[in-house]
Design a protein around this motif. Structure first.
Motif, PDB file in Angstrom:
ATOM      1  N   PHE A  44       0.831  -1.207   0.000  1.00 39.20           N
ATOM      2  CA  PHE A  44       0.000   0.000   0.000  1.00 39.20           C
ATOM      3  C   PHE A  44       0.871   1.265   0.000  1.00 39.20           C
ATOM      4  N   LYS A  48       0.769   3.916  -2.854  1.00 41.24           N
ATOM      5  CA  LYS A  48       0.378   5.289  -2.454  1.00 41.24           C
ATOM      6  C   LYS A  48       1.485   6.280  -2.837  1.00 41.24           C
ATOM      7  N   ILE A  55       0.944  12.392  -9.059  1.00 41.06           N
ATOM      8  CA  ILE A  55       0.170  13.627  -8.870  1.00 41.06           C
ATOM      9  C   ILE A  55       1.126  14.810  -8.700  1.00 41.06           C
ATOM     10  N   SER A  58       2.751  15.760 -11.907  1.00 41.37           N
ATOM     11  CA  SER A  58       1.828  16.502 -12.763  1.00 41.37           C
ATOM     12  C   SER A  58       1.698  17.951 -12.282  1.00 41.37           C
ATOM     13  N   LYS A  62       2.799  21.244 -14.293  1.00 38.05           N
ATOM     14  CA  LYS A  62       1.833  22.308 -14.613  1.00 38.05           C
ATOM     15  C   LYS A  62       2.230  23.631 -13.973  1.00 38.05           C
TER      16      LYS A  62
ATOM     17  N   ILE B 201       0.025  21.473  -1.150  1.00 35.68           N
ATOM     18  CA  ILE B 201       1.180  21.244  -2.028  1.00 35.68           C
ATOM     19  C   ILE B 201       1.075  22.159  -3.241  1.00 35.68           C
ATOM     20  N   TYR B 230      -4.503  19.706 -14.076  1.00 30.39           N
ATOM     21  CA  TYR B 230      -3.444  19.856 -13.064  1.00 30.39           C
ATOM     22  C   TYR B 230      -3.138  18.552 -12.320  1.00 30.39           C
ATOM     23  N   LEU B 231      -4.159  17.696 -12.122  1.00 31.47           N
ATOM     24  CA  LEU B 231      -3.884  16.425 -11.433  1.00 31.47           C
ATOM     25  C   LEU B 231      -3.578  15.307 -12.431  1.00 31.47           C
ATOM     26  N   ASN B 232      -3.672  15.646 -13.717  1.00 34.49           N
ATOM     27  CA  ASN B 232      -3.412  14.670 -14.787  1.00 34.49           C
ATOM     28  C   ASN B 232      -4.296  13.437 -14.597  1.00 34.49           C
ATOM     29  N   ILE B 233      -5.588  13.700 -14.490  1.00 35.12           N
ATOM     30  CA  ILE B 233      -6.555  12.603 -14.268  1.00 35.12           C
ATOM     31  C   ILE B 233      -7.642  12.699 -15.338  1.00 35.12           C
ATOM     32  N   GLU B 244      -8.262  12.271  -1.917  1.00 35.59           N
ATOM     33  CA  GLU B 244      -6.864  12.227  -1.479  1.00 35.59           C
ATOM     34  C   GLU B 244      -6.152  13.560  -1.686  1.00 35.59           C
ATOM     35  N   TYR B 245      -6.574  14.246  -2.771  1.00 38.15           N
ATOM     36  CA  TYR B 245      -5.879  15.506  -3.114  1.00 38.15           C
ATOM     37  C   TYR B 245      -6.908  16.640  -3.110  1.00 38.15           C
ATOM     38  N   PHE B 285      -3.816  22.441  -3.977  1.00 41.18           N
ATOM     39  CA  PHE B 285      -4.162  21.046  -3.727  1.00 41.18           C
ATOM     40  C   PHE B 285      -3.510  20.641  -2.404  1.00 41.18           C
ATOM     41  N   VAL B 287      -2.366  17.080   0.247  1.00 40.30           N
ATOM     42  CA  VAL B 287      -2.090  15.649   0.314  1.00 40.30           C
ATOM     43  C   VAL B 287      -1.873  15.285   1.780  1.00 40.30           C
ATOM     44  N   SER B 288      -2.161  14.016   2.116  1.00 44.41           N
ATOM     45  CA  SER B 288      -1.919  13.613   3.506  1.00 44.41           C
ATOM     46  C   SER B 288      -0.407  13.647   3.724  1.00 44.41           C
ATOM     47  N   ILE B 324      -8.769   6.047   2.543  1.00 43.82           N
ATOM     48  CA  ILE B 324      -8.109   5.825   1.253  1.00 43.82           C
ATOM     49  C   ILE B 324      -6.606   6.053   1.378  1.00 43.82           C
ATOM     50  N   SER B 325      -6.236   7.146   2.060  1.00 50.25           N
ATOM     51  CA  SER B 325      -4.823   7.527   2.112  1.00 50.25           C
ATOM     52  C   SER B 325      -4.000   6.648   3.056  1.00 50.25           C
ATOM     53  N   LEU B 326      -4.625   6.170   4.136  1.00 52.12           N
ATOM     54  CA  LEU B 326      -3.859   5.364   5.097  1.00 52.12           C
ATOM     55  C   LEU B 326      -3.925   3.862   4.808  1.00 52.12           C
TER      56      LEU B 326
END
Lengths: 585, 380
Positions: A44, A48, A55, A58, A62, B201, B230-233, B244-245, B285, B287-288, B324-326
């Motif tokens: 994980f 992660k 991210i 990216s 940007k 971030i 920006y998140l490239n998604i 998460e972000y 944005f 992040v954890s 999700i993050s942990l």
């Protein structure tokens, strides 16, 4: 995780021993479970971290692109700003809050002869060593930083290439987005050319003022120098008139007196016009008997009119007493009648006064008309008739003489009284000059004839000290006053005046101004001082002077005189003044 | 001390037996229950069961269920957790109100109900409605309550589908309403804490066009295009990636405010966030902070424990982003609390939390937080 795996290997080795098989199997299973969990966590964490890395990559890409775009925009803006600042036709600089140069445009660098490297980060006294007033300048800059104060129009002299130049500077605080002062901006112009021009102008102005002062002084002197002998000529002519003369002598005397009076009128006109132009004449308002005034004027012109074989009629339909400026009205009417007499050889002259409107209770408008059957005026000349130094044409001037100021003066005096003046005329048939002025009608019941009677009574035995250095004027004035019953003592200068003043009481002191030994002003000052110290009665002192300029009058009033009579004077004028100063006061 | 009993199910088929069996074997007569249930389960069936048993029920749907007690450490997906309680009916009040014309007004209405329930009240508030503006709702609640009224709660989840969430009692279920349970705080003590741990971030962006929690433009670009670029998604990654972000509002307030995306419009290219963002505000944005957030949670939980060492029951409203993050480590984050207090912990993963900055402070609307609440019977 390595430790965990090693522990499991150890357990597997122990499985070989039968005694510990069961126990080791259980522990092995527990260890494998733990390993699975750790492995999950490890997986994980890796996934992660990879996800986060993608991210972040990216975002980094940007934002780097954004940053590059922003930097380019910023650079373009900076370039534009640079061009703009360097295009400004003034020296522009920016200093930080410690008064160190942070930015300067090309004009500033050119002016200072410094490079950017030599300037940036330095303070004023570090780089402009010859700049003398920097202390004061930096104090102002400090105030801009500390107090947010704006300074405009700082002008100072600087040395550049051994030349003194003038610089004009405005300083303003520069604030950041939060409003905090972070420095100051200064904008300077080289204003040497302007300054030089200003100095030239100042010098020219001073010269002009000096010229004006010299001219005034000259006029004062001339006035005195001309009036004094003229006074003598006219005065002696009047004395002669009362002696026995043959017809030829009478005619010569008439010409002599007439010429003198003409000259006096010319001088008076010029001085009066000059005084009007300079704004020295202001209308004053007093209550007077209009009918008496008009009769006095008519009486004055009667001899001339009769001599020319003309007739004079008048019609006065106005209140007896009005409130207006008596002197100005008298001057206007005398000018207009004088013109009528001058330009009329046969026929008549008529004077009429009518009240034409009454706006409020006592506010009236008076219409004065002086009509003659003289030479008249051609229509083409009517337009410039009231202009200065204008007679209808040169031939008129030669034939009838005069300065051409009479009508111009009359027009200005009428305007001063808030009135209007005009003329209707037919060539070779005659003219009608008229003027209208506002006035206040006054109800007064004192019979006017009483004033003259009263004045005559007062003057009988009236003690007058005449202070005059000119022997002829002494004689004329003394005779004139004595004829009215006055008791006249004469002093030849201010010093003699003071001696006589201390020895005897006088009802009136007629004081000449320009005299040898002690002038009239000094004598007047000493009399006033004496009166003040000894709390003595205030003497009436009337200045008897050829100097009729405003500055002279101001000086005389300051010295303490109560009034003026311009020399040469006519007996009637003197008595009018005496009436004003003695009876009224 | 309150009598409580907790149980959980993973499948709907387990419920009937387990519920009846539990009622038979527990040594007290429960009259009230809280439940956090997956939206995929048959909630009306559960409501009927509680109603028939004469037990007042309150709860909401989740993005994951949590139950830690002496016997179990359960973190489930598409399951349900329950806590049965014996508590005097005089000391609690349950209700649901439907949304009014604005989230602020709805918040005010709930706040008034809580305030009027007891002379001194405390409350749990659960909100359904995926696109609700949690900031406006919280402002409305705060507008009616004083600092002394403890209020905690959560925005209901729907197993990360972001379609429909629900709140319910034993009588009523609502997909656009607010459920509340008010306690008489003179009898039932409630204390809470919130901890976040996310960090900003990258550069800040300007919110250039917005209306409440509808974000139309960021840096003058359509908001949806902006976040994808920006998140490239892709659109399919939304709103999950945003959990998460999430957005962090870059102002000087502390603690930092985060906003997750709960929806978007493909055609009009706008985003819907869990709480409002004002036009002109700057966001980045977030992040954890790696696994450091575990230490932060531990540190804050310990401090909270030192101040309030006893509890009959623990509630946890934890952001789904934390789950999700942990990943598997989320168990470590949660487990400390039931161990320290030696009390059962029940809770859910949520789409937003009503938490607190500190004691005696009005509630704050959070995303990404770990909001822990202790319940204790006082003066029984």
């Amino acid at each position: 995780m390595q430790k965990l795996i090693q522990a499991l290997i150890d357990k597997i080795t122990l499985l070989e021993s039968v005694e510990s098989f069961e126990k080791s199997k259980i522990e092995l299973i527990q260890g494998l479970k733990k390993l699975a969990i750790e492995s999950d966590i490890y997986d994980f964490k890796i996934s992660k971290a990879l996800k986060d890395k993608n991210i972040l990559n990216s975002l980094l890409t940007k934002t780097s692109e954004d940053l590059e775009i922003a930097l380019n925009q910023l650079k373009n803006q900076a370039d534009e700003l640079n061009i703009l600042i360097n295009t400004i036709p003034a020296m522009v600089y920016f200093k930080d809050s410690k008064l160190r140069y942070r930015l300067a445009n090309k004009a500033f660098l050119d002016f200072s002869g410094l490079t950017k490297e030599e300037l940036i980060g330095k303070s004023l006294h570090n780089i402009f060593k010859d700049y003398v007033p920097f202390g004061d300048y930096e104090k102002k800059e400090q105030k801009v930083i500390e107090q947010g104060k704006l300074y405009f129009h700082i002008e100072e002299q600087l040395q550049k290439n051994n030349k003194t130049i003038w610089v004009h500077t405005n300083i303003a605080p520069v604030r950041n987005q939060k409003g905090k002062i972070i420095g100051l901006i200064g904008v300077s112009w080289d204003i040497t050319d302007q300054k030089n021009y200003e100095q030239t102008l100042t010098k020219a102005k001073e010269l002009a003022e000096e010229g004006e002062r010299i001219k005034d002084q000259f006029l004062t002197n001339m006035s005195h120098e001309i009036r004094t002998p003229l006074n003598g000529i006219i005065g002696m002519a009047e004395v002669l008139e009362n002696t026995e003369l043959n017809e030829n002598q009478k005619e010569y005397l008439y010409i002599l007196k007439n010429s003198g009076e003409h000259l006096i009128n010319l001088i008076n006109d010029v001085f009066e016009y000059s005084a009007i132009e300079k704004g020295e004449i202001k209308p004053g308002y007093d209550i007077f008997n209009l009918k008496d005034l008009l009769h006095q004027i008519i009486d004055l012109f009667k001899p001339q009119i009769e001599k020319k074989g003309l007739s004079l009629t008048y019609e006065i339909k106005s209140p007896d007493y009005i409130k207006s400026d008596k002197k100005l009205i008298e001057k206007i009417i005398r000018n207009l009648i004088s013109n009528a007499v001058k330009f009329t050889d046969k026929g008549s002259i008529s004077l009429s006064v009518n009240q034409i409107s009454q706006k409020e209770k006592d506010n009236i408008t008076l219409h004065f008309s002086i009509k003659d059957t003289g030479i008249g005026i051609q229509p083409q000349h009517l337009g410039r008739l009231f202009g200065s130094f204008t007679q209808v044409d040169n031939s008129t001037t030669k034939k009838y003489q005069g300065t051409g100021l009479g009508l111009a003066i009359s027009k200005k005096l009428v305007e001063m009284l808030k009135g209007k003046i005009g003329v209707e005329s037919k060539w070779k048939q005659g003219s009608e000059f008229w003027f209208e002025i506002p006035a206040v009608a006054i109800k007064k019941e004192t019979p006017h004839n009483d004033e003259k009677i009263l004045l005559k009574e007062i003057l009988n035995g009236f003690r007058v000290l005449l202070v005059e250095d000119n022997l002829i004027n002494q004689k004329i004035t003394k005779m004139t006053l004595e004829k009215e019953g006055c008791v006249v003592d004469v002093a030849g200068n201010g010093k003699e005046c003071l001696e006589k003043y201390h020895n005897k009481y006088y009802d009136l002191i007629l004081m000449d101004i320009q005299m040898p030994v002690m002038d009239g002003l000094e004598a007047t000052r000493r009399i006033r001082k004496y009166e003040k110290i000894h709390k003595d009665r205030r003497s009436f002192i009337v200045a008897l002077t050829a100097n009729a300029l405003k500055e002279d009058k101001d000086r005389a009033l300051k010295a303490g005189v109560d009034g003026f009579i311009a020399k040469p004077f006519k007996p009637d004028e003197l008595f009018q003044i005496l009436y004003r100063f003695i009876i009224r006061k | 001390m309150l009598n409580t009993f907790s149980f959980s199910i993973n499948l709907m088929s387990e419920f009937d037996f387990l519920f009846k069996d539990t009622l038979k074997k527990i040594p007290f007569q429960p009259n009230m229950a809280l439940a956090f249930i997956s939206a995929s389960l048959k909630i009306p069936t559960i409501m009927d069961a509680f109603s028939e048993a004469g037990i007042s029920l309150i709860g909401c749907t989740t993005a994951g269920e949590i139950l830690f007690d002496k016997e179990k450490d359960i973190i489930s997906e598409k399951g349900a957790v329950f806590i049965l309680m014996e508590i005097s009916k005089k000391n609690f009040s349950i209700g649901i109100i439907e949304s009014l014309s604005s989230d602020f007004k709805t918040g005010r209405a709930v706040g008034e109900l809580v305030r009027n329930s007891f002379p001194n009240s405390s409350a749990f508030i659960f909100s359904s409605g995926i696109h609700r503006d949690g900031t406006a709702l919280t402002k409305g609640i705060n507008d009616t309550l004083d600092d002394k009224t403890p209020v905690y709660g959560a925005m209901a989840g729907d197993d990360l589908r972001f379609k429909k969430s629900f709140v319910f009692t034993e009588q009523k279920i609502s997909e656009d309403g607010i459920a509340y349970i008010a306690f008489n705080s003179d009898k039932i003590g409630m204390k809470g804490m919130s901890v976040c741990g996310w960090q900003g971030i990258g550069a800040g962006f300007n919110i250039t066009k917005t209306d409440g929690n509808y974000i139309y433009e960021i840096n003058n670009k359509p908001a949806l295009d902006f976040i994808i670029e920006y998140l490239n998604i892709s659109e399919n990654d939304l709103p999950l990636s945003s959990l998460e972000y999430s957005f962090m509002i870059k102002d000087e307030t502390f603690p930092k405010t985060f906003r997750i995306i709960t929806g978007f419009n493909k055609e009009k290219k706008y985003l819907i966030t869990s709480g409002g963002i004002k036009e002109g505000q700057k966001v980045s944005f977030s992040v954890s902070s790696g696994f450091d957030i575990l230490s932060k949670t531990r540190e804050k939980t310990m401090k909270f424990y030192e101040n309030h060492r006893t509890a009959d029951l623990l509630f946890l409203f934890s952001s789904v982003s934390r789950n999700i993050s942990l990943g598997p480590l989320v168990v470590t984050e949660i487990k400390l609390a039931p161990l320290k207090w030696k009390a059962p912990l029940i809770g859910m993963f949520s789409y937003g939390e009503l938490g607190t900055k500190g004691e005696n402070e009005k509630p704050v609307f959070y995303n990404q937080s770990f909001t822990l609440v202790t319940i204790k019977e006082i003066n029984p």
